[in-house]
Design a protein around this motif. Structure first.
Motif, PDB file in Angstrom:
ATOM      1  N   SER A  87       0.861  -1.208   0.000  1.00  0.00           N
ATOM      2  CA  SER A  87       0.000   0.000   0.000  1.00  0.00           C
ATOM      3  C   SER A  87       0.886   1.243   0.000  1.00  0.00           C
ATOM      4  O   SER A  87       0.622   2.213  -0.704  1.00  0.00           O
ATOM      5  CB  SER A  87      -0.885   0.039   1.243  1.00  0.00           C
ATOM      6  OG  SER A  87      -1.419  -1.216   1.510  1.00  0.00           O
ATOM      7  N   TYR A  88       1.962   1.175   0.819  1.00  0.00           N
ATOM      8  CA  TYR A  88       2.897   2.317   0.898  1.00  0.00           C
ATOM      9  C   TYR A  88       3.452   2.614  -0.489  1.00  0.00           C
ATOM     10  O   TYR A  88       3.396   3.757  -0.963  1.00  0.00           O
ATOM     11  CB  TYR A  88       4.026   1.982   1.868  1.00  0.00           C
ATOM     12  CG  TYR A  88       5.238   2.877   1.780  1.00  0.00           C
ATOM     13  CD1 TYR A  88       6.464   2.401   1.299  1.00  0.00           C
ATOM     14  CD2 TYR A  88       5.170   4.207   2.176  1.00  0.00           C
ATOM     15  CE1 TYR A  88       7.563   3.219   1.208  1.00  0.00           C
ATOM     16  CE2 TYR A  88       6.279   5.035   2.088  1.00  0.00           C
ATOM     17  CZ  TYR A  88       7.471   4.532   1.609  1.00  0.00           C
ATOM     18  OH  TYR A  88       8.576   5.344   1.508  1.00  0.00           O
ATOM     19  N   TRP A  98       2.432   1.767  -3.553  1.00  0.00           N
ATOM     20  CA  TRP A  98       1.479   2.214  -4.587  1.00  0.00           C
ATOM     21  C   TRP A  98       0.943   3.612  -4.293  1.00  0.00           C
ATOM     22  O   TRP A  98       0.889   4.481  -5.178  1.00  0.00           O
ATOM     23  CB  TRP A  98       0.333   1.221  -4.758  1.00  0.00           C
ATOM     24  CG  TRP A  98       0.740  -0.067  -5.400  1.00  0.00           C
ATOM     25  CD1 TRP A  98       0.543  -1.330  -4.924  1.00  0.00           C
ATOM     26  CD2 TRP A  98       1.437  -0.227  -6.648  1.00  0.00           C
ATOM     27  NE1 TRP A  98       1.087  -2.273  -5.795  1.00  0.00           N
ATOM     28  CE2 TRP A  98       1.644  -1.621  -6.851  1.00  0.00           C
ATOM     29  CE3 TRP A  98       1.921   0.673  -7.604  1.00  0.00           C
ATOM     30  CZ2 TRP A  98       2.312  -2.122  -7.969  1.00  0.00           C
ATOM     31  CZ3 TRP A  98       2.587   0.174  -8.720  1.00  0.00           C
ATOM     32  CH2 TRP A  98       2.786  -1.221  -8.899  1.00  0.00           C
ATOM     33  N   VAL A  99       0.559   3.828  -3.028  1.00  0.00           N
ATOM     34  CA  VAL A  99      -0.031   5.141  -2.704  1.00  0.00           C
ATOM     35  C   VAL A  99       1.038   6.240  -2.817  1.00  0.00           C
ATOM     36  O   VAL A  99       0.788   7.327  -3.336  1.00  0.00           O
ATOM     37  CB  VAL A  99      -0.663   5.120  -1.285  1.00  0.00           C
ATOM     38  CG1 VAL A  99      -1.146   6.502  -0.883  1.00  0.00           C
ATOM     39  CG2 VAL A  99      -1.825   4.123  -1.241  1.00  0.00           C
ATOM     40  N   ALA A 150       1.566   7.030  -6.452  1.00  0.00           N
ATOM     41  CA  ALA A 150       0.471   7.876  -6.960  1.00  0.00           C
ATOM     42  C   ALA A 150       0.672   9.320  -6.476  1.00  0.00           C
ATOM     43  O   ALA A 150       0.525  10.279  -7.246  1.00  0.00           O
ATOM     44  CB  ALA A 150      -0.872   7.333  -6.471  1.00  0.00           C
ATOM     45  N   GLY A 151       1.049   9.458  -5.204  1.00  0.00           N
ATOM     46  CA  GLY A 151       1.247  10.798  -4.645  1.00  0.00           C
ATOM     47  C   GLY A 151       2.406  11.523  -5.305  1.00  0.00           C
ATOM     48  O   GLY A 151       2.298  12.709  -5.645  1.00  0.00           O
ATOM     49  N   CYS A 182       1.381  12.757  -8.561  1.00  0.00           N
ATOM     50  CA  CYS A 182       0.572  13.983  -8.416  1.00  0.00           C
ATOM     51  C   CYS A 182       1.463  15.182  -8.124  1.00  0.00           C
ATOM     52  O   CYS A 182       1.242  16.278  -8.628  1.00  0.00           O
ATOM     53  CB  CYS A 182      -0.436  13.816  -7.276  1.00  0.00           C
ATOM     54  SG  CYS A 182      -1.839  12.793  -7.710  1.00  0.00           S
ATOM     55  N   LEU A 191      -4.183  16.815  -3.082  1.00  0.00           N
ATOM     56  CA  LEU A 191      -4.252  15.375  -3.380  1.00  0.00           C
ATOM     57  C   LEU A 191      -2.857  14.750  -3.256  1.00  0.00           C
ATOM     58  O   LEU A 191      -2.666  13.717  -2.596  1.00  0.00           O
ATOM     59  CB  LEU A 191      -4.795  15.148  -4.794  1.00  0.00           C
ATOM     60  CG  LEU A 191      -4.869  13.680  -5.255  1.00  0.00           C
ATOM     61  CD1 LEU A 191      -5.846  12.892  -4.374  1.00  0.00           C
ATOM     62  CD2 LEU A 191      -5.277  13.596  -6.719  1.00  0.00           C
ATOM     63  N   ALA A 192      -1.849  15.404  -3.818  1.00  0.00           N
ATOM     64  CA  ALA A 192      -0.470  14.902  -3.731  1.00  0.00           C
ATOM     65  C   ALA A 192      -0.023  14.856  -2.280  1.00  0.00           C
ATOM     66  O   ALA A 192       0.570  13.881  -1.818  1.00  0.00           O
ATOM     67  CB  ALA A 192       0.459  15.810  -4.542  1.00  0.00           C
ATOM     68  N   LEU A 234      -1.886  11.953  -0.478  1.00  0.00           N
ATOM     69  CA  LEU A 234      -1.392  10.628  -0.884  1.00  0.00           C
ATOM     70  C   LEU A 234      -0.002  10.342  -0.327  1.00  0.00           C
ATOM     71  O   LEU A 234       0.247   9.273   0.243  1.00  0.00           O
ATOM     72  CB  LEU A 234      -1.372  10.525  -2.415  1.00  0.00           C
ATOM     73  CG  LEU A 234      -2.727  10.388  -3.109  1.00  0.00           C
ATOM     74  CD1 LEU A 234      -2.568  10.471  -4.627  1.00  0.00           C
ATOM     75  CD2 LEU A 234      -3.403   9.074  -2.727  1.00  0.00           C
ATOM     76  N   THR A 235       0.922  11.291  -0.454  1.00  0.00           N
ATOM     77  CA  THR A 235       2.299  11.032  -0.006  1.00  0.00           C
ATOM     78  C   THR A 235       2.373  10.963   1.515  1.00  0.00           C
ATOM     79  O   THR A 235       3.265  10.331   2.070  1.00  0.00           O
ATOM     80  CB  THR A 235       3.278  12.116  -0.514  1.00  0.00           C
ATOM     81  OG1 THR A 235       2.708  13.395  -0.303  1.00  0.00           O
ATOM     82  CG2 THR A 235       3.581  11.933  -1.980  1.00  0.00           C
ATOM     83  N   SER A 267       0.343   7.558   2.549  1.00  0.00           N
ATOM     84  CA  SER A 267       1.086   6.340   2.158  1.00  0.00           C
ATOM     85  C   SER A 267       1.924   5.821   3.321  1.00  0.00           C
ATOM     86  O   SER A 267       2.172   4.627   3.435  1.00  0.00           O
ATOM     87  CB  SER A 267       2.012   6.638   0.980  1.00  0.00           C
ATOM     88  OG  SER A 267       3.075   7.488   1.366  1.00  0.00           O
TER      89      SER A 267
END
Lengths: 91, 91
Positions: free
Chosen positions: A36-37, A39-40, A43-44, A47, B8-9, B12-13, B16
């Motif tokens: 999860s770490y 992938w998320v 994604a972050g 972004c 959002l970034a 997410l970061t 995570s």
């Protein structure tokens, strides 16, 4: 001063991944990373790169594009080692 | 749109790190993390927080302050488990 701080932050958070990728590739071990770490965070970071493009901020763009590439090296190592572990467990 | 992307970034970061800290605290295993990675990343994240303050950008400030706190939880776990391993190896 602010740009220098951004560049320093960008360099440090990007360069930090080099010893980690070197360790992961040499030990072939990424079990301590949570999927999860990875992938998320990916994604972050993606972004953040888009955020940098939107704000035309080169330090944010560079840092996050390179970080994403290094992160995916760890994802690939973890996927590869887990696939081999499943393979040898099944045979 | 740009602020939404930044938020959002940032989310997410930062988020995570929650599954990663949960995994590290439950497995008590952080051996796959390189010390250089943890220290250099912590310094970089700290610089990003300062960069956010200098640019008065709340998403960058919030993301990096929280990330730093979660990162230090992993540093503490790795230090603790390595100290114990040395202790039991010595006795």
């Amino acid at each position: 001063m602010i740009t220098t701080l951004g560049v320093l932050a960008a360099v440090l958070t990007t360069v930090s991944w080099l010893p980690q990728v070197r360790r992961t590739l040499s030990t072939r071990s990424a079990g301590d990373f949570s999927w999860s770490y990875l992938w998320v965070l990916s994604a972050g970071v993606g972004c953040w790169a888009a955020y940098g493009v939107a704000r035309e901020d080169l330090s944010i763009i560079l840092a996050n594009s390179l970080t994403l590439a290094l992160l995916l090296a760890i994802v690939a190592t973890k996927a590869h080692t887990e696939r081999r572990a499943r393979g040898s467990a099944g045979s």
